[in-house]
Design an enzyme around this catalytic site. Structure first.
Site, PDB file in Angstrom:
ATOM      1  N   HIS A  78       3.219  -7.545   1.695  1.00  0.00           N
ATOM      2  CA  HIS A  78       2.559  -8.419   2.663  1.00  0.00           C
ATOM      3  C   HIS A  78       1.534  -9.314   1.985  1.00  0.00           C
ATOM      4  O   HIS A  78       0.972  -8.957   0.951  1.00  0.00           O
ATOM      5  CB  HIS A  78       1.887  -7.599   3.761  1.00  0.00           C
ATOM      6  CG  HIS A  78       0.853  -6.642   3.254  1.00  0.00           C
ATOM      7  ND1 HIS A  78       1.177  -5.420   2.745  1.00  0.00           N
ATOM      8  CD2 HIS A  78      -0.492  -6.733   3.181  1.00  0.00           C
ATOM      9  CE1 HIS A  78       0.075  -4.785   2.386  1.00  0.00           C
ATOM     10  NE2 HIS A  78      -0.956  -5.562   2.630  1.00  0.00           N
ATOM     11  N   GLU A  87      -1.950  -0.656   8.151  1.00  0.00           N
ATOM     12  CA  GLU A  87      -2.884  -1.632   8.681  1.00  0.00           C
ATOM     13  C   GLU A  87      -2.168  -2.533   9.671  1.00  0.00           C
ATOM     14  O   GLU A  87      -0.932  -2.545   9.736  1.00  0.00           O
ATOM     15  CB  GLU A  87      -3.487  -2.481   7.551  1.00  0.00           C
ATOM     16  CG  GLU A  87      -2.472  -3.343   6.821  1.00  0.00           C
ATOM     17  CD  GLU A  87      -3.058  -3.977   5.558  1.00  0.00           C
ATOM     18  OE1 GLU A  87      -3.871  -3.342   4.877  1.00  0.00           O
ATOM     19  OE2 GLU A  87      -2.686  -5.116   5.262  1.00  0.00           O
ATOM     20  N   HIS A 122       0.836  -1.202   0.000  1.00  0.00           N
ATOM     21  CA  HIS A 122       0.000   0.000   0.000  1.00  0.00           C
ATOM     22  C   HIS A 122       0.871   1.252   0.000  1.00  0.00           C
ATOM     23  O   HIS A 122       1.942   1.261   0.600  1.00  0.00           O
ATOM     24  CB  HIS A 122      -0.892   0.048   1.248  1.00  0.00           C
ATOM     25  CG  HIS A 122      -1.721  -1.177   1.429  1.00  0.00           C
ATOM     26  ND1 HIS A 122      -2.687  -1.553   0.532  1.00  0.00           N
ATOM     27  CD2 HIS A 122      -1.717  -2.116   2.388  1.00  0.00           C
ATOM     28  CE1 HIS A 122      -3.244  -2.687   0.950  1.00  0.00           C
ATOM     29  NE2 HIS A 122      -2.673  -3.051   2.070  1.00  0.00           N
ATOM     30  N   ARG A 134      -0.964  -4.658  -6.426  1.00  0.00           N
ATOM     31  CA  ARG A 134      -0.673  -6.090  -6.448  1.00  0.00           C
ATOM     32  C   ARG A 134       0.646  -6.333  -7.167  1.00  0.00           C
ATOM     33  O   ARG A 134       0.836  -5.887  -8.304  1.00  0.00           O
ATOM     34  CB  ARG A 134      -1.824  -6.805  -7.160  1.00  0.00           C
ATOM     35  CG  ARG A 134      -1.795  -8.300  -7.003  1.00  0.00           C
ATOM     36  CD  ARG A 134      -2.991  -8.960  -7.702  1.00  0.00           C
ATOM     37  NE  ARG A 134      -4.249  -8.703  -7.022  1.00  0.00           N
ATOM     38  CZ  ARG A 134      -5.366  -8.284  -7.627  1.00  0.00           C
ATOM     39  NH1 ARG A 134      -5.385  -8.071  -8.920  1.00  0.00           N
ATOM     40  NH2 ARG A 134      -6.461  -8.092  -6.942  1.00  0.00           N
TER      41      ARG A 134
HETATM   42 ZN    ZN Z   1      -3.009  -4.876   2.923  1.00  0.00          ZN
END
Ligand code: ZN
Length: 310
Positions: free
Chosen positions: A170, A113, A95, A190
Site C-alpha cells: 500500500h 490499518e 506490514h 519498505r
Molecule cells: Zn501502512
C-alpha cells in the site's frame, strides 16, 4: 467521568506538507507528514489536555488507570489514530501480521490499518495490492523492477475508505490526506521508494521481509462479519469491523446522542464544528470517551470518525 482530550504528536517527514494546519496542528516546518492524534506508542506518546489528567501521557493513563478503559488486557494502548498529509508520494510498504512481527521484530505487534480519505486531488490514485499471480512472479517483478506491472493502482475520492490487512502492499500518493486507524505498531517494510534520494542516499528497503509477508495473490479484504463492533447506536455508519477494531462515521447535522456502549471509544472531528457535552470541538479535535461515560450529546454540524477495540 470526563472526556479525555488529546494533544497530538507531530512528525516531520521528507514527504510531508503543511495541510495539517487545517487540523489544529502548529507546524514546525513545511514538511510535517504525520499527526499522531490518539497515540500511546513510545515513538509518539500523546498527552491529555485539561481535566484531572492534564499533561499525563496516554501510555501512563493506560498503565495507571486501566479502569478508564474497562480494565481490558494488553501491554500497550491498542489503537493509534493518525492524520497523514502526503505532499509527495509515500514509499510502497507492507506490514507483517502479529505472528511474523512477534518472531522477527522482538515481540512487536503486527499492523492492520484502515484509511478514511479526508481529501485528495482530482484524478488521484492510491496503491493497494499487486498484480502478481504467484510468489515466483512476485519475486520476478520486484527483482526486475517492473513496478508499473506489479503495483495495483486504483482511483480514489474524498470520503473513500480502505481496510489494509497485513501482507497488503500500500501507499498513498502526493496530494492525499487520510485519517488512519491502526493497531498500535510501527513495524513497516519498505518495498520501493521510487528510487528517491534522502540526504543523497536511497532510503533502506526491506525486500526479503517484504517478500516473506506479501499475500499472493492480492485479496480484497473480507466484508464485515457482524461479529465485532456491535453497537446500539443506529446513527453510526460502520466503515469496517475486524478482530482489532471497528470504525464508524457519525454525521452531526444539529443534535446527535451517542451511547458509549464499547470498552471505550476514540473520536476525531474530521469536518465542521460544534460541541460535545457543551465543550467546543472542531475539525482536528481528538478525544477518548472512557468507560464510565454512558452517553454524550453532540451539537453542531460536523463529521466524526469513531473507533473502538473489537
Ligand atoms: Zn501502512
Amino acid at each position: 467521568m470526563e472526556i479525555l482530550f488529546l494533544n497530538p504528536v507531530l512528525k516531520e517527514t521528507i514527504w510531508g506538507g503543511t495541510r495539517l494546519k487545517e487540523y489544529q496542528c502548529e507546524l514546525s516546518s513545511d514538511h510535517v507528514g504525520e499527526c499522531w492524534a490518539i497515540s500511546g506508542h513510545p515513538n509518539g506518546d500523546g498527552s491529555i489536555v485539561g481535566g484531572t489528567y492534564d499533561g499525563k501521557t496516554l501510555s501512563w493513563l493506560w498503565q495507571e488507570h486501566r479502569e478508564l478503559f474497562d480494565s481490558i488486557d494488553g501491554e500497550v494502548f491498542p489503537l493509534l489514530t493518525k492524520i497523514i498529509d502526503a505532499n509527495q508520494d509515500l514509499s510502497i510498504q507492507v506490514h507483517p501480521d502479529n505472528a511474523y512481527a512477534r518472531e522477527h521484530e522482538n515481540g512487536a505487534l503486527g499492523k492492520t490499518e484502515c484509511w478514511y480519505v479526508l481529501d485528495c486531488e482530482e484524478n488521484a490514485t492510491i496503491i493497494i495490492g499487486h498484480n502478481a499471480k504467484t510468489r515466483e512472479e512476485m519475486v520476478e517483478m520486484i527483482e526486475e523492477k517492473r513496478w508499473k506491472d506489479f503495483l495495483r493502482e486504483i482511483p480514489i475520492h474524498k470520503g473513500d475508505f480502505f481496510q489494509i490487512e497485513p501482507g497488503t502492499l500500500h501507499a498513498i500518493k502526493g496530494g492525499t490526506l487520510i485519517l488512519e486507524t491502526q493497531q498500535n505498531s510501527d513495524v513497516t517494510y519498505r518495498v520501493y521508494d521510487y528510487d528517491r534520494l534522502s540526504n543523497g542516499k536511497p532510503r533502506e528497503l526491506h525486500l526479503q521481509k517484504s517478500m516473506d509477508v506479501i499475500t499472493v495473490p492480492y485479496q480484497e479484504p473480507e466484508k464485515s462479519t457482524g461479529i465485532y463492533g456491535i453497537t446500539e447506536n443506529t446513527n453510526l455508519k460502520e466503515l469496517v469491523s475486524c478482530p482489532f477494531y471497528t470504525v464508524w462515521m457519525l454525521d452531526v447535522t444539529d443534535c446527535e446522542k451517542l451511547l458509549q456502549d464499547q470498552h471505550f471509544m476514540l473520536a476525531s472531528v474530521v469536518e465542521g464544528e460544534g460541541t460535545v457535552e457543551g465543550i467546543p470541538i472542531s475539525k482536528g479535535s481528538h478525544f477518548i470517551l472512557p468507560k464510565g461515560i454512558d452517553e454524550v450529546v453532540f451539537h453542531g454540524t460536523m463529521k466524526l470518525i469513531l473507533s473502538a477495540v473489537s
